[in-house]
Design a protein around this motif. Sequence first.
Motif, PDB file in Angstrom:
ATOM      1  N   UNK A  32       0.805  -1.236   0.000  1.00  0.00           N
ATOM      2  CA  UNK A  32       0.000   0.000   0.000  1.00  0.00           C
ATOM      3  C   UNK A  32       0.832   1.276   0.000  1.00  0.00           C
ATOM      4  N   UNK A  33       2.065   1.181   0.504  1.00  0.00           N
ATOM      5  CA  UNK A  33       2.918   2.370   0.566  1.00  0.00           C
ATOM      6  C   UNK A  33       3.700   2.607  -0.724  1.00  0.00           C
ATOM      7  N   UNK A  77       5.621  -1.839  -9.636  1.00  0.00           N
ATOM      8  CA  UNK A  77       5.672  -3.287  -9.390  1.00  0.00           C
ATOM      9  C   UNK A  77       4.977  -4.013 -10.539  1.00  0.00           C
ATOM     10  N   UNK A  78       5.692  -4.918 -11.199  1.00  0.00           N
ATOM     11  CA  UNK A  78       5.121  -5.651 -12.322  1.00  0.00           C
ATOM     12  C   UNK A  78       5.114  -7.148 -12.099  1.00  0.00           C
ATOM     13  N   UNK A 133      -4.842  -9.613  -7.922  1.00  0.00           N
ATOM     14  CA  UNK A 133      -4.916 -10.018  -6.513  1.00  0.00           C
ATOM     15  C   UNK A 133      -4.185  -9.030  -5.606  1.00  0.00           C
ATOM     16  N   UNK A 134      -3.067  -8.481  -6.099  1.00  0.00           N
ATOM     17  CA  UNK A 134      -2.238  -7.628  -5.250  1.00  0.00           C
ATOM     18  C   UNK A 134      -2.186  -6.169  -5.704  1.00  0.00           C
ATOM     19  N   UNK A 135      -2.947  -5.834  -6.739  1.00  0.00           N
ATOM     20  CA  UNK A 135      -2.989  -4.452  -7.201  1.00  0.00           C
ATOM     21  C   UNK A 135      -1.688  -3.977  -7.810  1.00  0.00           C
ATOM     22  N   UNK A 136      -1.008  -4.849  -8.540  1.00  0.00           N
ATOM     23  CA  UNK A 136       0.272  -4.522  -9.153  1.00  0.00           C
ATOM     24  C   UNK A 136       0.024  -4.011 -10.565  1.00  0.00           C
ATOM     25  N   UNK A 159       7.291  -9.606  -9.668  1.00  0.00           N
ATOM     26  CA  UNK A 159       6.997 -10.994  -9.308  1.00  0.00           C
ATOM     27  C   UNK A 159       7.205 -11.791 -10.585  1.00  0.00           C
ATOM     28  N   UNK A 160       8.084 -12.775 -10.524  1.00  0.00           N
ATOM     29  CA  UNK A 160       8.397 -13.545 -11.723  1.00  0.00           C
ATOM     30  C   UNK A 160       8.537 -15.019 -11.367  1.00  0.00           C
TER      31      UNK A 160
END
Length: 412
Positions: free
Chosen positions: A92-93, A99-100, A149-152, A186-187
Amino acid sequence: MTRVVITGMGAVTPLGNDVNTFWQNILGGVSGAGSITRFDAERFRTRIACEVKDFSPEKYLDRNEIKRSDLFTQYALYAASQALEDAGLDLPAMDPFDIGVIWGVGQGGMETFEQEVTNYVTGSYVPRFSPFFVPRLIVNLASGMISMKFGLQGINYTAVSACATSNTALMDAFNYIKMGKAKVFVSGGSEAPITPASIGGFSAMKAMSARNDDPLHACRPYDQDRDGFVMGEGAGALVLEEYEHAKKRGAHIYAELVGAAMTADAYHMTAPHPEGIGASKAMTLALEEAKIAPEDLDYLNPHATSTPIGDISELKAVVAALGDTSNLHISATKSMTGHLLGAAGAIEAIIAIKAINDQVVPPTINVDNLDNAIPKGIHIVTNEPLPRTINAAMSNAFGFGGHNASVVFKKV
């Protein structure tokens, strides 16, 4: 130049559904193989596989995510959830566009496709298809659903290069961070190929082992009596992060990704180049980018699927790329996990990183008689883990179509 480090990992595998369980079973030389339980394989040439066991998606996925996704996407969401949890990012910060997700999938929703086509063929005259058929089928939904799911909201796509796929995804994420296009990715990769059509197709090619009466010993890279690979399934997820960003937030750093390269064999649809020319070049380029001399490479997790041609071709490539292999130790962990196709590179990257962290080379199991064709000077670690200094490790992944991808990790 911007540095890229690994700050989180997650795994769903035939040897455990978290990184620690997976790694302990790898060190223990445990085989994940057994008779296929997903469908009745009695009439198939190959009736064995390395299935994921005791998978409960509810731990990380809600009911709608499960309903709307094929198993390969569920594995992806589960492993990615673990990796992000492990990384401890304060999402959130952060700017969500920093972030991809770059994911890897080789086949996609095979189970969904087969079920829907079967329902159509055996059903009534009026065609009936699930509204989730296409979303569950297409490969890019894994990366898409992780981002949702994570708002990326950064760069997001799924790479496909057959069994080289996960390394392709890792390389792309690595390069985008180096170029300043993102702070975090995230990969990794996921695959769920234990289905009638998938097993039947590879079996028809005689690419898989038919040692059905002894599944635990069926996958035997480098053994003279190897007869093909054993299918596996699951997912591996890694959080790649810009070094200064990770350092500033006090993140735990597992390793640094220092080199990655891809080449093409331009030779054959399914067979590797017999002399490993393309594979050799990929390794050379990855080491050059890593600024690691060949003699300083300590550990290699090879592609080594347990096929008669592929295993030796890769070792020829290793000799051509490194020259002096006296310092290098090799272990083929597909002997335990089976071959996870598009997810193979992801779980093997995790193994390479854990080997650096714990300073131990995991074993290759099921090697009773080393193939006489193995080049002289090659050190294959068999049957028991080998404690040793590991500062740099490479992981190889090669795929149908002649795709070669190598990644290099270094101790920080």
